[in-house]
Design a protein around this motif. Structure first.
Motif, PDB file in Angstrom:
ATOM      1  N   VAL A 328     -10.465  97.481 -11.376  1.00  0.00           N
ATOM      2  CA  VAL A 328      -9.759  96.304 -11.888  1.00  0.00           C
ATOM      3  C   VAL A 328     -10.005  95.128 -10.956  1.00  0.00           C
ATOM      4  CG1 VAL A 328      -7.520  95.364 -12.598  1.00  0.00           C
ATOM      5  CG2 VAL A 328      -7.948  97.839 -12.773  1.00  0.00           C
ATOM      6  N   ASP A 329     -10.447  94.009 -11.488  1.00  0.00           N
ATOM      7  CA  ASP A 329     -10.596  92.799 -10.682  1.00  0.00           C
ATOM      8  C   ASP A 329      -9.222  92.310 -10.236  1.00  0.00           C
ATOM      9  OD1 ASP A 329     -13.339  92.816 -11.024  1.00  0.00           O
ATOM     10  OD2 ASP A 329     -13.272  91.507 -12.796  1.00  0.00           O
ATOM     11  N   ASP A 330      -9.097  92.002  -8.939  1.00  0.00           N
ATOM     12  CA  ASP A 330      -7.852  91.457  -8.391  1.00  0.00           C
ATOM     13  C   ASP A 330      -6.648  92.275  -8.879  1.00  0.00           C
ATOM     14  OD1 ASP A 330      -6.175  89.758  -7.030  1.00  0.00           O
ATOM     15  OD2 ASP A 330      -6.258  88.147  -8.510  1.00  0.00           O
ATOM     16  N   PRO A 331      -6.590  93.557  -8.532  1.00  0.00           N
ATOM     17  CA  PRO A 331      -5.633  94.469  -9.172  1.00  0.00           C
ATOM     18  C   PRO A 331      -4.163  94.197  -8.874  1.00  0.00           C
ATOM     19  CG  PRO A 331      -6.726  95.555  -7.334  1.00  0.00           C
ATOM     20  CD  PRO A 331      -7.431  94.255  -7.531  1.00  0.00           C
ATOM     21  N   LEU A 332      -3.857  93.546  -7.747  1.00  0.00           N
ATOM     22  CA  LEU A 332      -2.447  93.292  -7.442  1.00  0.00           C
ATOM     23  C   LEU A 332      -1.878  92.117  -8.232  1.00  0.00           C
ATOM     24  CD1 LEU A 332      -2.376  93.865  -3.575  1.00  0.00           C
ATOM     25  CD2 LEU A 332      -1.701  95.438  -5.400  1.00  0.00           C
ATOM     26  N   THR A 333      -2.757  91.316  -8.835  1.00  0.00           N
ATOM     27  CA  THR A 333      -2.317  90.181  -9.640  1.00  0.00           C
ATOM     28  C   THR A 333      -2.024  90.614 -11.070  1.00  0.00           C
ATOM     29  OG1 THR A 333      -3.575  88.582  -8.335  1.00  0.00           O
ATOM     30  CG2 THR A 333      -2.999  87.932 -10.587  1.00  0.00           C
ATOM     31  N   VAL A 334      -0.883  90.211 -11.587  1.00  0.00           N
ATOM     32  CA  VAL A 334      -0.529  90.494 -12.976  1.00  0.00           C
ATOM     33  C   VAL A 334      -1.019  89.336 -13.836  1.00  0.00           C
ATOM     34  CG1 VAL A 334       1.376  90.781 -14.609  1.00  0.00           C
ATOM     35  CG2 VAL A 334       1.452  91.920 -12.381  1.00  0.00           C
ATOM     36  N   ASP A 335      -1.946  89.625 -14.723  1.00  0.00           N
ATOM     37  CA  ASP A 335      -2.562  88.616 -15.594  1.00  0.00           C
ATOM     38  C   ASP A 335      -2.355  89.040 -17.042  1.00  0.00           C
ATOM     39  OD1 ASP A 335      -4.114  86.850 -17.006  1.00  0.00           O
ATOM     40  OD2 ASP A 335      -6.008  87.370 -16.020  1.00  0.00           O
ATOM     41  N   PHE A 336      -1.431  88.373 -17.729  1.00  0.00           N
ATOM     42  CA  PHE A 336      -1.105  88.745 -19.100  1.00  0.00           C
ATOM     43  C   PHE A 336      -2.251  88.502 -20.080  1.00  0.00           C
ATOM     44  CE2 PHE A 336       3.682  87.910 -18.190  1.00  0.00           C
ATOM     45  CZ  PHE A 336       3.784  89.164 -17.615  1.00  0.00           C
ATOM     46  N   ARG A 337      -3.265  87.769 -19.633  1.00  0.00           N
ATOM     47  CA  ARG A 337      -4.411  87.487 -20.505  1.00  0.00           C
ATOM     48  C   ARG A 337      -5.669  88.231 -20.047  1.00  0.00           C
ATOM     49  NH1 ARG A 337      -0.909  83.592 -20.317  1.00  0.00           N
ATOM     50  NH2 ARG A 337      -0.327  82.438 -22.225  1.00  0.00           N
ATOM     51  N   ARG A 338      -5.454  89.262 -19.261  1.00  0.00           N
ATOM     52  CA  ARG A 338      -6.587  90.084 -18.818  1.00  0.00           C
ATOM     53  C   ARG A 338      -7.282  90.651 -20.054  1.00  0.00           C
ATOM     54  NH1 ARG A 338      -7.545  92.192 -13.742  1.00  0.00           N
ATOM     55  NH2 ARG A 338      -5.399  91.811 -13.019  1.00  0.00           N
ATOM     56  N   LYS A 339      -8.595  90.441 -20.137  1.00  0.00           N
ATOM     57  CA  LYS A 339      -9.319  90.825 -21.353  1.00  0.00           C
ATOM     58  C   LYS A 339      -9.403  92.339 -21.520  1.00  0.00           C
ATOM     59  CE  LYS A 339     -12.170  86.670 -22.067  1.00  0.00           C
ATOM     60  NZ  LYS A 339     -10.944  85.916 -22.078  1.00  0.00           N
ATOM     61  N   ARG A 340      -9.525  93.057 -20.429  1.00  0.00           N
ATOM     62  CA  ARG A 340      -9.564  94.515 -20.498  1.00  0.00           C
ATOM     63  C   ARG A 340      -8.562  95.054 -19.494  1.00  0.00           C
ATOM     64  NH1 ARG A 340     -12.145  99.093 -18.321  1.00  0.00           N
ATOM     65  NH2 ARG A 340     -12.903  97.900 -16.535  1.00  0.00           N
ATOM     66  N   VAL A 341      -7.653  95.870 -19.971  1.00  0.00           N
ATOM     67  CA  VAL A 341      -6.598  96.389 -19.101  1.00  0.00           C
ATOM     68  C   VAL A 341      -6.818  97.893 -18.929  1.00  0.00           C
ATOM     69  CG1 VAL A 341      -4.128  96.591 -18.708  1.00  0.00           C
ATOM     70  CG2 VAL A 341      -5.021  94.640 -20.000  1.00  0.00           C
ATOM     71  N   PRO A 342      -7.591  98.277 -17.918  1.00  0.00           N
ATOM     72  CA  PRO A 342      -7.816  99.704 -17.697  1.00  0.00           C
ATOM     73  C   PRO A 342      -6.600 100.341 -17.033  1.00  0.00           C
ATOM     74  CG  PRO A 342      -8.982  98.428 -16.043  1.00  0.00           C
ATOM     75  CD  PRO A 342      -8.287  97.439 -16.942  1.00  0.00           C
ATOM     76  N   LEU A 343      -6.127 101.423 -17.584  1.00  0.00           N
ATOM     77  CA  LEU A 343      -4.995 102.090 -16.948  1.00  0.00           C
ATOM     78  C   LEU A 343      -5.056 103.589 -17.194  1.00  0.00           C
ATOM     79  CD1 LEU A 343      -2.733 102.801 -19.353  1.00  0.00           C
ATOM     80  CD2 LEU A 343      -2.321 100.361 -19.202  1.00  0.00           C
ATOM     81  N   ALA A 344      -4.410 104.303 -16.303  1.00  0.00           N
ATOM     82  CA  ALA A 344      -4.299 105.753 -16.434  1.00  0.00           C
ATOM     83  C   ALA A 344      -2.847 106.172 -16.266  1.00  0.00           C
ATOM     84  CB  ALA A 344      -5.179 106.440 -15.394  1.00  0.00           C
TER      85      ALA A 344
END
Length: 407
Positions: A328-344
């Motif tokens: 994740v790019d800049d993972p500590l930043t919460v970006d509500f418009r993140r184009k791809r939200v990878p999560l597990a």
């Protein structure tokens, strides 16, 4: 570190000294300040895969690629044991989580209909009504303990409807759930499981005699491979379902509320742009993962350059997948418009959390109904949120304040 009171174990012969790192996931350094940052520090100070002598001795995979690989490969990494310390004297095999494909599928099939999108759609009006009632009773007060007054009400009230148990029993059940997900004491966890089994016994008997449309009735009358479900299988499924339903979403909701209390610009963004809320829920889940389960190594193997032995335990903290800058790019930043939200956060592969759809919906309803009624809130001055790490991370106390609206 408090751990489980047991001394650190000796380092096995197959573990190189360079991969030994003393880490107790029940009490990581600075956990009281921020659970996720306490875990995230491992990316800077520990090997990508390390072995710790704490909690019976186990490996920890800290990077997203390895975490996802372990999640999805049951042939090398079994669900036979998934808690730490591993408990070879567990009362029964937790179903469906404690068995691997293909054996787990018949049990998962029993519970999944209650959590599929169609079933969750049918529940949404109930979820929303509870949320509105809670917020409208809280709002005039100008302050609350979010965990006690909201997070341990909304998801649990919804879950108690799914299983058709009295909401008043919440106060009896919650302390047992707290022990199971956040205590390192194996004996205490066994005792909590035993208490849950004793509690369920009368309900199993009742639903066997007079079944309803609830999940307990479905489990009690289920078939497994064309035979009636056994008593042990019944209690195993019910116990795991109840412990999961009583804590996980409440824990996640606490972290989300804490974040929103500390970030007014993000709150305003959600209020002004309701169209981003669905993606915002995914991003908030990514940033605030809660599960820290483990797997049992099925045979000697090499994994990302590390020699693992049959019987080793390897922990895969799901939150570190979402906090990995290699994923994740800049993972500590919460970006509500993140184009791809990878999560597990809900797992991957055959053991993906059955309640993921419902959890997302409940978080969305919380945002929908809280923010219009309490748009500007903060952590109550003079207080500090109380957080805990364990098999499930959680916020145990979160005092909020706001200016109540007259009339």
């Amino acid at each position: 570190m408090k751990g489980n009171g047991l001394p650190p174990v000796a380092v096995p012969a197959h573990v190189p000294a360079a991969l030994v790192f003393d880490f107790d996931f029940y009490d990581p350094p600075a956990v009281k300040d921020d659970v996720h940052l306490a875990w995230h520090r491992l990316h800077d100070i520990a090997p990508d895969i390390f072995w710790t002598p704490r909690n019976g001795g186990h490996w920890v995979a800290t990077r997203g690629e390895a975490i996802k690989e372990v999640q999805t490969d049951h042939t090398r990494f079994s669900h036979k044991y998934f808690t730490l310390p591993a408990d070879p004297k567990q009362l029964f095999t937790p179903l469906p989580l404690g068995v691997d494909p293909p054996d787990h599928a018949p049990y998962r099939k029993i519970i999944m209909p209650a959590f599929m999108p169609k079933a969750v759609d049918a529940l949404e009006a109930h979820v929303r009504a509870i949320a509105i009632d809670l917020v409208e009773r809280i709002a005039p007060r100008g302050e609350c303990d979010f965990i006690a007054d909201f997070a341990r009400h909304l998801p649990i009230a919804v879950f108690m409807k799914v299983v058709d148990l009295p909401l008043a029993d919440r106060e009896t059940l919650l302390p047992w759930a707290e022990v199971v997900v956040r205590s390192p004491d194996m004996e205490a966890r066994r005792e909590a499981h035993g208490k849950m089994g004793a509690y369920l016994a009368s309900w199993v008997k009742q639903r066997r005699a007079a079944p309803g449309d609830d999940l307990i009735s479905k489990i009690v009358h289920a078939e497994v491979r064309d035979r009636p479900i056994t008593e042990e299988e019944t209690f195993s499924l019910l116990t795991l379902v109840l412990f999961g339903g009583l804590d996980t979403v409440a824990s996640l909701m606490g972290f989300v509320a804490r974040f929103l209390a500390m970030n007014p610009a993000h709150r305003r963004d959600l209020i002004d742009h309701p169209d981003i809320r669905r993606n915002a829920v995914e991003e908030l889940i990514r940033r605030h993962g809660v599960s820290n389960t483990a797997r049992y190594v099925t045979h000697d193997l090499e994994f990302h350059g590390v020699a693992l032995k049959h019987g080793d335990m390897i922990q895969i903290p799901n939150l570190l997948y979402g906090l990995d800058d290699r994923i994740v790019d800049d993972p500590l930043t919460v970006d509500f418009r993140r184009k791809r939200v990878p999560l597990a956060a809900f797992g991957n592969g055959p053991h993906t959390c059955p309640g993921a759809v419902l959890a997302r919906r409940e978080l969305g309803v919380f945002i929908d109904e809280w923010l219009p009624r309490i748009p500007d809130f903060e952590i109550k001055p003079g207080t500090t949120p109380e957080m805990a790490s364990g098999l499930v991370n959680g916020v145990t106390k979160l005092e909020l304040r706001w200016d109540p609206v007259d009339g």
